[in-house]
Scaffold this motif. Sequence first.
Motif, PDB file in Angstrom:
ATOM      1  N   UNK A 153      -1.208   4.997   4.982  1.00  0.00           N
ATOM      2  CA  UNK A 153      -0.643   5.709   3.737  1.00  0.00           C
ATOM      3  C   UNK A 153      -1.185   4.675   3.060  1.00  0.00           C
ATOM      4  N   UNK A 154      -1.786   5.374   2.088  1.00  0.00           N
ATOM      5  CA  UNK A 154      -2.239   4.690   1.528  1.00  0.00           C
ATOM      6  C   UNK A 154      -1.305   4.583   0.156  1.00  0.00           C
ATOM      7  N   UNK A 155      -0.787   3.210  -0.521  1.00  0.00           N
ATOM      8  CA  UNK A 155      -0.258   2.285  -1.473  1.00  0.00           C
ATOM      9  C   UNK A 155      -1.236   1.739  -2.428  1.00  0.00           C
ATOM     10  N   UNK A 157      -3.499  -0.405  -4.652  1.00  0.00           N
ATOM     11  CA  UNK A 157      -4.641  -1.537  -3.388  1.00  0.00           C
ATOM     12  C   UNK A 157      -3.932  -1.861  -2.409  1.00  0.00           C
ATOM     13  N   UNK A 158      -4.016  -1.209  -1.437  1.00  0.00           N
ATOM     14  CA  UNK A 158      -3.880  -1.466   0.131  1.00  0.00           C
ATOM     15  C   UNK A 158      -2.879  -0.004   1.054  1.00  0.00           C
ATOM     16  N   UNK A 159      -2.512  -0.277   2.083  1.00  0.00           N
ATOM     17  CA  UNK A 159      -1.848   0.746   2.988  1.00  0.00           C
ATOM     18  C   UNK A 159      -0.775   0.046   3.686  1.00  0.00           C
ATOM     19  N   UNK A 160       0.048   0.985   4.191  1.00  0.00           N
ATOM     20  CA  UNK A 160       0.961   0.517   4.383  1.00  0.00           C
ATOM     21  C   UNK A 160       1.071   1.386   5.766  1.00  0.00           C
ATOM     22  N   UNK A 161       1.770   0.543   6.536  1.00  0.00           N
ATOM     23  CA  UNK A 161       1.681   0.894   7.855  1.00  0.00           C
ATOM     24  C   UNK A 161       3.019   2.009   8.766  1.00  0.00           C
TER      25      UNK A 161
ATOM     26  N   UNK B  93       2.276   5.972  -5.415  1.00  0.00           N
ATOM     27  CA  UNK B  93       2.587   6.581  -4.267  1.00  0.00           C
ATOM     28  C   UNK B  93       3.602   7.289  -4.167  1.00  0.00           C
ATOM     29  N   UNK B 184       5.837  -0.661   9.570  1.00  0.00           N
ATOM     30  CA  UNK B 184       5.847  -1.197   9.603  1.00  0.00           C
ATOM     31  C   UNK B 184       5.359  -2.718   9.458  1.00  0.00           C
ATOM     32  N   UNK B 185       4.271  -2.294   8.172  1.00  0.00           N
ATOM     33  CA  UNK B 185       3.028  -3.524   8.167  1.00  0.00           C
ATOM     34  C   UNK B 185       2.412  -2.895   6.489  1.00  0.00           C
ATOM     35  N   UNK B 187      -0.768  -4.490   3.516  1.00  0.00           N
ATOM     36  CA  UNK B 187      -1.534  -5.009   3.659  1.00  0.00           C
ATOM     37  C   UNK B 187      -1.705  -4.582   2.513  1.00  0.00           C
ATOM     38  N   UNK B 188      -1.977  -5.385   1.569  1.00  0.00           N
ATOM     39  CA  UNK B 188      -2.236  -5.425   0.202  1.00  0.00           C
ATOM     40  C   UNK B 188      -3.461  -6.509  -0.177  1.00  0.00           C
ATOM     41  N   UNK B 194      -4.748  -4.021 -10.359  1.00  0.00           N
ATOM     42  CA  UNK B 194      -4.725  -3.002  -8.448  1.00  0.00           C
ATOM     43  C   UNK B 194      -5.684  -1.836  -9.938  1.00  0.00           C
ATOM     44  N   UNK B 243      -9.632   1.761  -0.987  1.00  0.00           N
ATOM     45  CA  UNK B 243      -8.650   2.170  -1.900  1.00  0.00           C
ATOM     46  C   UNK B 243      -9.213   1.644  -3.530  1.00  0.00           C
TER      47      UNK B 243
END
Lengths: 243, 318
Positions: A153-155, A157-161, B93, B184-185, B187-188, B194, B243
């Motif tokens: 999922x897009x958050x 500045x990054x991505x969340x799994x 988000x 579960x994870x 990545x930022x 931002x 992004x």
Amino acid sequence: MNILVCICHVPDTTTKIKFNGTELDKNGVQFIIGPYDDYALARAVELKDASGGKLTVLNVGEADTEPTIRKALAIGADNAVRINAHPKDAYFVAEQIAAYAKDKNFDMILMGREASDYNGGQVHGMVAEMLDMPCVAPCMTLEVNGNVAKMGREIEGGKEYVECEMPFVAGCQEPIAEWKIPNMRGIMMARKKPLEVIEPTTESAPTEVVNYELPAERGNVKMIDADNLDELVRLLKEEAKVL
Amino acid sequence: MSVLVYIEADNNAVKKSSLEALTYAAKMSAGDVTALVTDKAEGLEDLGKYGVKTVLQVSDDKLSTRPVSAIASAIAAAAQKVGANAVVMSRSSTVDAAAPRVGVKLKATVASNVVALPQTDNGFVVRRGVYTGKAFADTKLEGEIKILTIAKNAIGVEETGSGAATVEAFSPEYGAKDFAVKVTDVKKQEGDILLPEADLVVSAGRGLKGPENWDMIENLAKTLGAATACSKPVSDMDWRPHHEHVGQTGIKVAPSLYIAVGISGAIQHLAGVNSSKTIVVINKDEEAPFFKSADYGVVGDAFDVVPKLQAALEKAGI
Ligand SMILES: Cc1cc2nc3c(=O)[nH]c(=O)nc-3n(C[C@H](O)[C@H](O)[C@H](O)COP(=O)(O)OP(=O)(O)OC[C@H]3O[C@@H](n4cnc5c(N)ncnc54)[C@H](O)[C@@H]3O)c2cc1C
């Protein structure tokens, strides 16, 4: 797997938007499957091709959306449902989808993260809440393993799994799958696939657009010589006051 | 009118976008504003400056990843506790995902992407950005409770109050499935500015020829304290991370300054950036469509213009 994909019917992304009062001026406008919905549909077709099952596509719309629905059938949906109503607002649309889906045992309900006309981004969350299901949006990757779906999922500045059990709702966006272009065989087959038309459960909607307005045109561009960038910096500081 | 504002904090500090939501709420409510915070944050008393009377603070590690359903339950519970007529939050988000759920929970009417204060002389009408920035829709909202998500940089931040806010602990009840989605994870990108939050953005397109040429864009961004962005083909080709992609199918930005280098200005790109206050376009093709939507334009090769702009900024002490 039993998948529902909800699609909207929106002006092509290159359309110059104009209005007749509170109606979009549809003159010369080409309509397409919502671009984000197209991503959801493409991923649903891949999942169905990989593990079998049934793929239903749903649109809340009047009869003029049927070519758009047929296109979704040509891309790979097995059957289609049109809920015969003008999609008045997000709540109205969500209510129609939830009412249809509640006793159909869908493993997942996919749609775009937002429609490219109203950009509300509300329908997936509302459907999920109405059906007491988890919802993931904007969903950029989707893998299924047994009864568990893993999503990215897009958050900011990054991505969340994340992961959750089926059934769930997701509002999708790229790069979840490559858009699929219907081929000749798909187009021929789509003509014979069932398209059921059902009536809406209600006519009321909590919001109403009372006026549209186009943004003010930007003033004439000021051209600056590539050898005089001190002038650009000065203008950004003193005229635009953004530095 | 009692207004609840959901506040987000990053690194213990309230986000600027949340201060915008507070500014909006203070102006629409004439003073009855409660804030809800579920993130770790310091100095919440200071929110008094933005007209907040009470801050409801949820301290619960389970909320540290902002699980959408649980956040929606917390917002709905707080709104009920204070008898809110409206819930105001800035788009993010979390907010984009939680707002529709809160709407259904509270049987409230939701308007997203709001760009102006409500008009209340004939019902309750808010202006929303629609058609991906190509139009505005003045939308009348029925119902007792309104939920508004505010577009970034549409309102600005203003201190409207004085005194300190009272901070109260708050423990909402959660629904049975509120933690059904497990993170579960994450990545930022750390440390960088931002993009969705940025006030200045330097963006580049296919005109840059390859990912190896982004150094000069990053240098320019660093000098300005700007975030970097790119056009869709650039992220499709993996020259830059997804992004950073702005536009109709990417992130929509509305910074004070958007500098576009080697980007043609296709309608889908403009859709995501045309709410920027000031747009500067650098393109070697004087016919590039982007010039029609720019405030300032420079015709020239990016590889020549960008270093010169960098030098001009440094000379001006920026
Ligand atoms: C449904 C749909 C959705 C889309 N969504 C988006 C979106 O969200 N965001 C988006 O960006 N695009 C989107 N697009 C793609 C969009 O239509 C354009 O293809 C894209 O924006 C073009 O990117 P670009 O300007 O970087 O590349 P190009 O169109 O290739 O333009 C490159 C530009 O760089 C200039 N240039 C070349 N070399 C130099 C140099 N040395 N110095 C200076 N200038 C130079 C050229 O003159 C040209 O104007 C979408 C398309 C579709 C169909």
